[in-house]
Design a protein around this motif. Sequence first.
Motif, PDB file in Angstrom:
ATOM      1  N   SER A  57       8.494  -7.400  -0.996  1.00  0.00           N
ATOM      2  CA  SER A  57       7.361  -8.318  -0.981  1.00  0.00           C
ATOM      3  C   SER A  57       6.087  -7.605  -0.530  1.00  0.00           C
ATOM      4  CB  SER A  57       7.664  -9.495  -0.061  1.00  0.00           C
ATOM      5  OG  SER A  57       6.530 -10.320   0.089  1.00  0.00           O
ATOM      6  N   ARG A  58       6.189  -6.784   0.481  1.00  0.00           N
ATOM      7  CA  ARG A  58       5.015  -6.065   0.981  1.00  0.00           C
ATOM      8  C   ARG A  58       4.490  -5.075  -0.066  1.00  0.00           C
ATOM      9  NH1 ARG A  58       6.642  -4.837   7.335  1.00  0.00           N
ATOM     10  NH2 ARG A  58       6.241  -6.972   8.085  1.00  0.00           N
ATOM     11  N   ARG A  59       5.408  -4.418  -0.763  1.00  0.00           N
ATOM     12  CA  ARG A  59       4.994  -3.485  -1.811  1.00  0.00           C
ATOM     13  C   ARG A  59       4.293  -4.226  -2.948  1.00  0.00           C
ATOM     14  NH1 ARG A  59      10.162  -0.198  -3.515  1.00  0.00           N
ATOM     15  NH2 ARG A  59       8.698   1.374  -4.288  1.00  0.00           N
ATOM     16  N   VAL A  60       4.793  -5.417  -3.282  1.00  0.00           N
ATOM     17  CA  VAL A  60       4.172  -6.232  -4.322  1.00  0.00           C
ATOM     18  C   VAL A  60       2.759  -6.641  -3.916  1.00  0.00           C
ATOM     19  CG1 VAL A  60       4.254  -8.485  -5.466  1.00  0.00           C
ATOM     20  CG2 VAL A  60       6.319  -7.083  -5.335  1.00  0.00           C
ATOM     21  N   THR A  61       2.602  -7.101  -2.679  1.00  0.00           N
ATOM     22  CA  THR A  61       1.286  -7.528  -2.203  1.00  0.00           C
ATOM     23  C   THR A  61       0.288  -6.376  -2.237  1.00  0.00           C
ATOM     24  OG1 THR A  61       2.253  -9.238  -0.788  1.00  0.00           O
ATOM     25  CG2 THR A  61       0.019  -8.524  -0.272  1.00  0.00           C
ATOM     26  N   ARG A  62       0.721  -5.193  -1.803  1.00  0.00           N
ATOM     27  CA  ARG A  62      -0.167  -4.030  -1.833  1.00  0.00           C
ATOM     28  C   ARG A  62      -0.580  -3.692  -3.269  1.00  0.00           C
ATOM     29  NH1 ARG A  62       3.249  -2.013   2.430  1.00  0.00           N
ATOM     30  NH2 ARG A  62       4.459  -0.804   0.914  1.00  0.00           N
ATOM     31  N   TRP A  63       0.387  -3.790  -4.196  1.00  0.00           N
ATOM     32  CA  TRP A  63       0.092  -3.471  -5.602  1.00  0.00           C
ATOM     33  C   TRP A  63      -0.912  -4.465  -6.176  1.00  0.00           C
ATOM     34  CZ3 TRP A  63       0.226  -5.439 -10.516  1.00  0.00           C
ATOM     35  CH2 TRP A  63       0.204  -4.519 -11.563  1.00  0.00           C
ATOM     36  N   ILE A  64      -0.733  -5.749  -5.865  1.00  0.00           N
ATOM     37  CA  ILE A  64      -1.642  -6.783  -6.367  1.00  0.00           C
ATOM     38  C   ILE A  64      -3.053  -6.567  -5.815  1.00  0.00           C
ATOM     39  CG2 ILE A  64      -2.178  -9.258  -6.299  1.00  0.00           C
ATOM     40  CD1 ILE A  64       0.037  -8.703  -8.216  1.00  0.00           C
ATOM     41  N   ARG A  65      -3.149  -6.170  -4.557  1.00  0.00           N
ATOM     42  CA  ARG A  65      -4.463  -5.922  -3.962  1.00  0.00           C
ATOM     43  C   ARG A  65      -5.181  -4.762  -4.664  1.00  0.00           C
ATOM     44  NH1 ARG A  65      -2.462  -6.496   2.299  1.00  0.00           N
ATOM     45  NH2 ARG A  65      -2.885  -8.728   2.546  1.00  0.00           N
ATOM     46  N   LYS A  66      -4.402  -3.769  -5.077  1.00  0.00           N
ATOM     47  CA  LYS A  66      -4.988  -2.605  -5.753  1.00  0.00           C
ATOM     48  C   LYS A  66      -5.236  -2.880  -7.229  1.00  0.00           C
ATOM     49  CE  LYS A  66      -3.448   1.539  -4.407  1.00  0.00           C
ATOM     50  NZ  LYS A  66      -2.486   2.645  -4.114  1.00  0.00           N
ATOM     51  N   HIS A  67      -4.514  -3.864  -7.775  1.00  0.00           N
ATOM     52  CA  HIS A  67      -4.653  -4.191  -9.203  1.00  0.00           C
ATOM     53  C   HIS A  67      -4.863  -5.706  -9.333  1.00  0.00           C
ATOM     54  CE1 HIS A  67      -2.031  -0.617  -8.834  1.00  0.00           C
ATOM     55  NE2 HIS A  67      -2.680  -0.178  -9.886  1.00  0.00           N
ATOM     56  N   PRO A  68      -6.050  -6.200  -9.027  1.00  0.00           N
ATOM     57  CA  PRO A  68      -6.323  -7.650  -9.100  1.00  0.00           C
ATOM     58  C   PRO A  68      -5.952  -8.233 -10.467  1.00  0.00           C
ATOM     59  CG  PRO A  68      -8.151  -6.481  -8.078  1.00  0.00           C
ATOM     60  CD  PRO A  68      -7.233  -5.427  -8.635  1.00  0.00           C
ATOM     61  N   GLN A  69      -5.302  -9.384 -10.431  1.00  0.00           N
ATOM     62  CA  GLN A  69      -4.787 -10.000 -11.657  1.00  0.00           C
ATOM     63  C   GLN A  69      -5.616 -11.223 -12.041  1.00  0.00           C
ATOM     64  OE1 GLN A  69      -1.852  -8.640 -13.397  1.00  0.00           O
ATOM     65  NE2 GLN A  69      -2.656  -7.007 -12.086  1.00  0.00           N
ATOM     66  N   LYS A  70      -6.913 -11.004 -12.258  1.00  0.00           N
ATOM     67  CA  LYS A  70      -7.797 -12.100 -12.604  1.00  0.00           C
ATOM     68  C   LYS A  70      -7.387 -12.722 -13.938  1.00  0.00           C
ATOM     69  CE  LYS A  70     -12.676 -13.325 -13.000  1.00  0.00           C
ATOM     70  NZ  LYS A  70     -14.084 -12.829 -12.966  1.00  0.00           N
ATOM     71  N   GLY A  71      -7.273 -14.036 -13.934  1.00  0.00           N
ATOM     72  CA  GLY A  71      -6.913 -14.745 -15.164  1.00  0.00           C
ATOM     73  C   GLY A  71      -5.457 -14.597 -15.554  1.00  0.00           C
ATOM     74  N   THR A  72      -4.639 -14.046 -14.651  1.00  0.00           N
ATOM     75  CA  THR A  72      -3.213 -13.826 -14.936  1.00  0.00           C
ATOM     76  C   THR A  72      -2.362 -14.791 -14.127  1.00  0.00           C
ATOM     77  OG1 THR A  72      -3.560 -11.474 -15.369  1.00  0.00           O
ATOM     78  CG2 THR A  72      -1.320 -12.161 -14.831  1.00  0.00           C
ATOM     79  N   ILE A  73      -1.375 -15.382 -14.777  1.00  0.00           N
ATOM     80  CA  ILE A  73      -0.413 -16.231 -14.080  1.00  0.00           C
ATOM     81  C   ILE A  73       0.644 -15.321 -13.460  1.00  0.00           C
ATOM     82  CG2 ILE A  73       1.380 -17.979 -14.396  1.00  0.00           C
ATOM     83  CD1 ILE A  73      -0.465 -18.940 -16.811  1.00  0.00           C
ATOM     84  N   ILE A  74       0.771 -15.374 -12.162  1.00  0.00           N
ATOM     85  CA  ILE A  74       1.760 -14.550 -11.468  1.00  0.00           C
ATOM     86  C   ILE A  74       3.027 -15.385 -11.293  1.00  0.00           C
ATOM     87  CG2 ILE A  74       2.292 -13.206  -9.415  1.00  0.00           C
ATOM     88  CD1 ILE A  74      -0.675 -12.728  -9.032  1.00  0.00           C
TER      89      ILE A  74
END
Length: 358
Positions: free
Chosen positions: A70-87
């Motif tokens: 979960s922590r690795r996922v959060t860090r990845w999302i912060r570095k790769h913002p998913q604007k307009g993407t359904i997560i």
Amino acid sequence: MKVLHIVRQYGPVGGMERYVWEVSRAQAELGMEVNVLCEEVHGNGHENINVFQLGKGLRKPRWLAALLFSRRVTRWIRKHPQKGTIIHSHETTAVHHITTFHGPPFARIRQYPWWKRVSLRVYANLWLEQRELCGDQVQKVVPNSALIAKELLAAYPSIKARLTDPVIPGVGKCIERPDRIIPPTGGVIGFIGKEWQRKGLDRAIAIVEKLRQSRPECELWVAGPAPDDVAHLFKTWDGGYRLLGLTDSREIMPQLDLLIHPARREPFGMVITEALAANVPAVVSRQCGAASEIGNKQGMVLDESENRSKWVEACNELLNRSEPPPPYQHSWREVALEYANLYRLINTENQDIRAYSS
């Protein structure tokens, strides 16, 4: 429509993993922009799916592995913002708009005596699950069966507004069982499941052993567990069984006359609907999520604790059938379309990852 699926192992290596694998590929075929964030990939990729691998992570203890992922996922999302993407998550993460819940809620442990609930493992799992279901950014919680939906609502009544109807697994193309006459003293019954204790192999053996008193040529084929792990369960048998080990269930299904699945606990049980799609009737326990999919003449549903004689009667009745069961159809394309309808209800604006706990 753009979606990012989150799953630790991406590939057909387990029930949940295969669900994600099939859904994502069906969505790509529909023309959706599909991305996957995972630790590792198992199987051949799809030309229309972008996969981002975080690399192999911790395996055990499970609660710590889930937390670290979960922590690795959060860090990845912060570095790769998913604007307009359904997560769309299938794990206990903290950055998703929609989560599909594939198993019984861990919160059932609250029903246990207090001394079974005092541990770091229990506290961590409860916290992870609470965050997955009740996080402020979570808009939809999707159970994979009516059984899981009922348990989720009982454990977390506050999620009623975001809990959707179940989106059950689909069934891919399969080889159908040819129509053939089953000898009155024979028949091939299949048990399929690697986690054989939970799925009730011991119970299946006892049922078929009693059935063989009236059908002495009846056979039980066991697929999933390693033969050496279950051979001791047949020590009183003199033939009449086959231990197939880890086998593709779709390959052996056409050779079966009946599937037996007396599971003690089964969130869904994809092998059950695979059997129905292959024209193989099934006798299953009420404790299986897929029990709701068994229609008239497609099989029988009994309580796991029902008297063994009742299970024998059900097996015998289906083996003595005079016509094939009605066909079962529920494609992965249909599943992908169900999710597309849910995605349209999700708002991806004003996403603040900084507010999510890691």
